[in-house]
Design a protein around this motif. Sequence first.
Motif, PDB file in Angstrom:
ATOM      1  N   UNK A   1       2.097  15.770 -12.095  1.00  0.00           N
ATOM      2  CA  UNK A   1       3.048  15.613 -12.857  1.00  0.00           C
ATOM      3  C   UNK A   1       4.302  15.300 -12.303  1.00  0.00           C
ATOM      4  N   UNK A   2       4.653  15.995 -11.110  1.00  0.00           N
ATOM      5  CA  UNK A   2       5.769  15.571 -10.619  1.00  0.00           C
ATOM      6  C   UNK A   2       5.923  15.246  -9.052  1.00  0.00           C
ATOM      7  N   UNK A   3       4.698  15.329  -8.374  1.00  0.00           N
ATOM      8  CA  UNK A   3       4.591  14.962  -6.941  1.00  0.00           C
ATOM      9  C   UNK A   3       4.819  13.500  -6.767  1.00  0.00           C
ATOM     10  N   UNK A   4       5.146  13.047  -5.616  1.00  0.00           N
ATOM     11  CA  UNK A   4       5.116  11.633  -5.310  1.00  0.00           C
ATOM     12  C   UNK A   4       3.788  11.020  -5.303  1.00  0.00           C
ATOM     13  N   UNK A   5       3.744  10.012  -5.804  1.00  0.00           N
ATOM     14  CA  UNK A   5       2.354   9.443  -5.924  1.00  0.00           C
ATOM     15  C   UNK A   5       2.049   8.382  -4.871  1.00  0.00           C
ATOM     16  N   UNK A   6       3.321   8.179  -4.127  1.00  0.00           N
ATOM     17  CA  UNK A   6       3.388   7.084  -3.171  1.00  0.00           C
ATOM     18  C   UNK A   6       2.218   6.877  -2.031  1.00  0.00           C
ATOM     19  N   UNK A   7       1.836   8.145  -1.706  1.00  0.00           N
ATOM     20  CA  UNK A   7       0.574   8.261  -0.526  1.00  0.00           C
ATOM     21  C   UNK A   7      -0.787   8.393  -1.197  1.00  0.00           C
ATOM     22  N   UNK A   8      -0.691   8.232  -2.592  1.00  0.00           N
ATOM     23  CA  UNK A   8      -2.226   8.530  -3.362  1.00  0.00           C
ATOM     24  C   UNK A   8      -2.607   6.997  -3.815  1.00  0.00           C
ATOM     25  N   UNK A   9      -1.768   6.332  -4.223  1.00  0.00           N
ATOM     26  CA  UNK A   9      -2.133   5.161  -4.859  1.00  0.00           C
ATOM     27  C   UNK A   9      -2.274   3.947  -3.810  1.00  0.00           C
ATOM     28  N   UNK A  10      -2.906   2.862  -4.202  1.00  0.00           N
ATOM     29  CA  UNK A  10      -3.214   1.681  -3.250  1.00  0.00           C
ATOM     30  C   UNK A  10      -3.014   0.722  -4.188  1.00  0.00           C
ATOM     31  N   UNK A  11      -2.591  -0.472  -3.492  1.00  0.00           N
ATOM     32  CA  UNK A  11      -2.186  -1.768  -4.056  1.00  0.00           C
ATOM     33  C   UNK A  11      -3.368  -2.363  -5.106  1.00  0.00           C
ATOM     34  N   UNK A  12      -4.519  -2.284  -4.681  1.00  0.00           N
ATOM     35  CA  UNK A  12      -5.520  -2.565  -5.430  1.00  0.00           C
ATOM     36  C   UNK A  12      -5.899  -1.774  -6.768  1.00  0.00           C
ATOM     37  N   UNK A  13      -5.252  -0.863  -6.972  1.00  0.00           N
ATOM     38  CA  UNK A  13      -5.073  -0.001  -8.204  1.00  0.00           C
ATOM     39  C   UNK A  13      -4.274  -0.499  -9.368  1.00  0.00           C
ATOM     40  N   UNK A  14      -3.562  -1.524  -8.817  1.00  0.00           N
ATOM     41  CA  UNK A  14      -2.550  -2.182  -9.895  1.00  0.00           C
ATOM     42  C   UNK A  14      -2.777  -3.713 -10.235  1.00  0.00           C
TER      43      UNK A  14
END
Length: 387
Positions: free
Chosen positions: A167-180
């Motif tokens: 809910x609070x953490x940064x998601x930058x290191x989790x998501x990838x370009x192809x998820x969007x």
Amino acid sequence: QDNETKMTEFWLISAPGEKTCQQTWEKLHAATTKNNNLSTNSKFNIPDLKVGTLDVLVGLSDELAKLDAFVESVVKKVAQYMADVLEDSKDKVQENLLANGGKVLTIISLKLRNNLNYYSSLDTVPFLFIFKGVNQIDNDLKARASAYNNLKGNLQNLERKNAGSLLTRSLADIVKKEDFVLDSEYLVTLLVIVPKLNYNDWVKQYETLAEMVVPRSSNVLFEDQDSYLCNVTLFRKAVDDFKHKAREYKFMVRDFQYNEEEMKADKEEMNRLSTDKKKQFGPLVRWLKVNFSEAFIAWIHVKALRVFVESVLRYGLPVNFQAMLLQPNKKTMKKLREVLYDLYKHLDSSAAAIIDATVDIPGLNLSQQEYYPYVYYKIDCNLLEFK
């Protein structure tokens, strides 16, 4: 030496020379070692310093007490900061703090002889000299600690952003370009935190939470202990509807824009801070080692000057006393006090009135020092123990 029985405190005491100062030393040594080895002793030779008038000495005695407290506080600060900087390896603090690279005891006696010879007369020169040096260390420590703590704080904030719940953490290191779905005029991808307990509901419901949700567009991208991070693609104009409806089912839509530049900048900032911290660590520890040693030696000098002034005030002129450094054994400290008391009670008419040598006599509490018939100062190295 068995560390269990040794105290990391030292007693710096002095007694008048008998026929010779050597005799005073032998008498003390015999009394403390013949039964049960009460302490480890060494002579503590203080060079003869020129003595001014009685008034000057009384004034010096007060000044030295203040200087002693100041220097001790700086020694503690440097030691404590070393423990802070070494973070996980607190056990390394001792070896990094060994003043002047030698065991405390040996440096105490060795350095003194050389350095106190500078001070042929006991005026304010050694005071200013010591105060200036230690004050400089204190100021430098503030500046260095502030810079390093700043760096450490910024890095911790970034690390915190990359930890914690979904809910609070940064998601930058989790998501990838192809998820969007990116660069679409009509479609947008949302990130939704779905509690694990409600996951089956999500699978059943998400396509119908609003109009215009793309069928089968949701995947689990990541999970922590309690939740899944899912993506879902829908038409832009249905977003508000979707968010509103999702909330009823305890699905939380995270505010997130996929922005490669920003994410890259965050990563670079983290690497930069981390590299900076590593770079500063070595030099900082070296500075702390060197300056701990300097401050500690200055502290022992102050103690030596106090012993000298106090001994002249108590035992009179001509200067004739032997200073001795005792390292008491933990288990027999009370016994050691008694032996010293018996040895020296004749020095003090008021001592006869003290049944227990550790009772404070009103008015004799010399600047918070306990009062004994002999001159006594404690060098407390326990303040350098960090567990």
